[in-house]
Scaffold this active site. Structure first.
Site, short mmCIF file in Angstrom:
data_model
loop_
_atom_site.label_atom_id
_atom_site.label_comp_id
_atom_site.label_asym_id
_atom_site.label_seq_id
_atom_site.Cartn_x
_atom_site.Cartn_y
_atom_site.Cartn_z
N LYS A 1 41.15 52.84 23.20
CA LYS A 1 41.63 52.15 22.00
C LYS A 1 41.95 53.12 20.88
CE LYS A 1 37.14 50.58 20.27
NZ LYS A 1 36.30 49.44 20.15
N ARG A 2 41.57 54.37 21.01
CA ARG A 2 41.95 55.32 19.98
C ARG A 2 43.44 55.66 20.07
NH1 ARG A 2 39.18 59.92 20.87
NH2 ARG A 2 37.80 58.87 22.34
#
Ligand code: GLU
Length: 493
Positions: free
Chosen positions: A254-255
């Site tokens: 998700k980064r």
């Protein structure tokens, strides 16, 4: 012939992940293609990280995508309960059986001893793993310790020599030396099972015939195979699917990419396009066409068309496919899609409640409400200029809020208020000043409806995306700034 039964077994410990929908889709297609059943089971043995809210979101997100299960915690079925936290007695029974048959043992080692052991092994460059200390305890000693209620876990016995052979439907024969397999904890000190035990027991009792799951579980397969063998059960066929990757080929995280299904829903991707795109992840239609429906995928499904090269989850490609779906929709289907997205009474009513005090004419509404219906909002570095805040402070505020939006569950008014207050306090700012950059990042303007309520209505996923975008526009956080902020953040996480 045995009916094909597959399952998706998510752990409700966070946002509904696109990887879960991807694996669910392949399990569904495989089962349907063979006239079989697809089951949803909730693996909530990690009582600390599992939440009911996450379970609800996973169910809703998979259903939104168009994935329907035949049995599950919400629809029931003949092999329930389908939530592992409701099956503790079953796992205790099989743990006992494994101990009685001499395939599992009680381990009383303290956390300190295990830490020390791990450190020593790391220093010697060995694989960390349990050293079998408690295997040497006599039966009498074990009984005495149990009688005095000494804290303990139950571990799996693992062969010392030789190699474990796993047959994988996609990868063929996989060999893993037993020396690399740890004496896995099966039952934790709190009497709850670990994933490994619960997963095997449930797959067996739920008569699962094929396990299609992510390749990160390959290293667990030897432990699972042992448990099946020790209990005298047949193991389902295993098929480890390639992991979804970021465009730079690292594991989808998700980064680098939004991974929550709720984000894609909120951004206005069509569920059909989303499933179609996930179907294209490592799989292709016999005629190589890009656009297909779930039913078409089921009809043509064939595992041999899965390619093992890590499929790249590329949002630009998804955009392209979504646009294709939108363009080819009938006007009534398009209307329906809009209504289901955010033009339904429940959402519009929430937005109206915010703009009502501010409009003079109904025709003012669109301007005020636009940011509630858009994906990203347009901001520039100078949008964030503020007379009482330095540029560093602005970035710290945005980063703080981003962490909050990534971690705070549930995302409601109380939580948003709490975290804004805590942020202002930690950064020693007036709440009003702290909120100014958040306001701009979220609404794209310097004056708008109250920002905390807007954040709640927009949902954590969109707020995250906008904060991340704002930080990017401002050039991101530097390492020292990040480190300082991290220290301030810790007590609130
Ligand atoms: N609960 C596991 C997960 O969260 C399931 C893995 C499996 O399919 O065996 O992915």
């Amino acid at each position: 012939m045995q009916t094909v039964r597959t399952r998706i077994a998510p752990s409700p410990t966070g946002d509904p992940h696109v990887g879960t929908a991807y694996i669910a889709l392949f399990n569904l297609c495989f089962a349907r293609q063979h006239g079989g059943q697809f089951i949803l089971r909730i693996e909530d043995t990690d009582q600390v990280r599992s939440t009911a809210a996450s379970e609800q979101q996973i169910l809703q997100a998979l259903r939104w995508a168009g994935l329907e299960w035949d049995e599950g915690p919400d629809v029931g079925g003949p092999y329930g309960p389908y939530r592992q936290s409701e099956r503790s007695a079953i796992y205790r029974q099989y743990t006992q059986e494994l101990i009685e048959r001499g395939h599992a043992f009680h381990c009383f080692c303290s956390a300190e001893r295990l830490d020390q052991l791990r450190n020593e092994q790391m220093m010697l460059g060995q694989n960390p793993g349990y050293d079998g200390y408690c295997l040497q305890l006599s039966q009498q000693e074990v009984s005495e310790r149990l009688a005095s209620a000494q804290p303990h876990v139950v571990r799996l016995k693992v062969p010392v020599d030789g190699t474990c052979v796993i047959d994988d439907l996609l990868r063929g024969r996989i060999e893993i030396p037993w020396s690399q397999v740890d004496m896995q904890v099966l039952m934790k000190a709190d009497g709850l099972p670990t994933y490994h035990l619960a997963n095997v027991v449930d797959d067996h009792l739920m008569q699962i015939t094929h396990v299609l799951r992510g390749e990160e579980w390959i290293s667990s397969a030897p432990k699972h195979q042992l448990i099946y063998q020790y209990l005298g059960w047949n193991m389902p066929m295993l098929c480890h699917m390639p992991l979804l990757r970021n465009p730079d080929k690292s594991k989808l995280s998700k980064r680098k990419n939004p991974t929550s299904i709720l984000y894609y829903q909120s951004m206005g991707y069509l569920p059909q396009a989303m499933l179609n795109y996930l179907g294209r992840m490592g799989w292709s239609m016999p005629d190589e066409r890009e656009k297909f429906t779930l039913q078409e995928m089921i009809d043509a499904f064939d595992l041999s068309r899965v390619s093992l090269g890590g499929p790249v989850f590329d949002v630009e490609k998804l955009d392209w496919l979504n646009a294709l779906w939108l363009r080819e929709m009938s006007p009534s289907a398009l209307m329906q899609a809009f209504v289901e997205w955010k033009m339904h009474t429940a959402y519009v009513a929430r937005v109206l409640s915010q703009i009502q005090p501010r409009i003079q004419r109904l025709s003012d509404a669109a301007d005020w409400a636009a940011f509630f219906f858009s994906g990203q909002v347009a901001v520039r570095p100078d949008s964030f200029l503020h007379k009482r805040l330095t540029e560093t402070q602005v970035r710290q505020i945005l980063q703080w809020m981003l962490w909050a939006a990534e971690q705070i569950q549930p995302w409601d008014s109380a939580a948003v208020e709490r975290i804004c207050g805590a942020g202002a306090q930690a950064l020693e700012l007036k709440l009003r000043d702290f909120m100014a950059p958040v306001f701009v990042a979220v609404s794209g303007k310097t004056s708008s409806t109250p920002v905390m309520e807007a954040m709640v209505i927009l949902g954590a996923d969109l707020v995250r995306a906008r904060l991340r975008h704002a930080l990017q526009v401002l050039g991101g956080m530097d390492a020292p700034g990040m480190a300082t902020l991290q220290k301030l953040w810790q007590p609130h996480s």
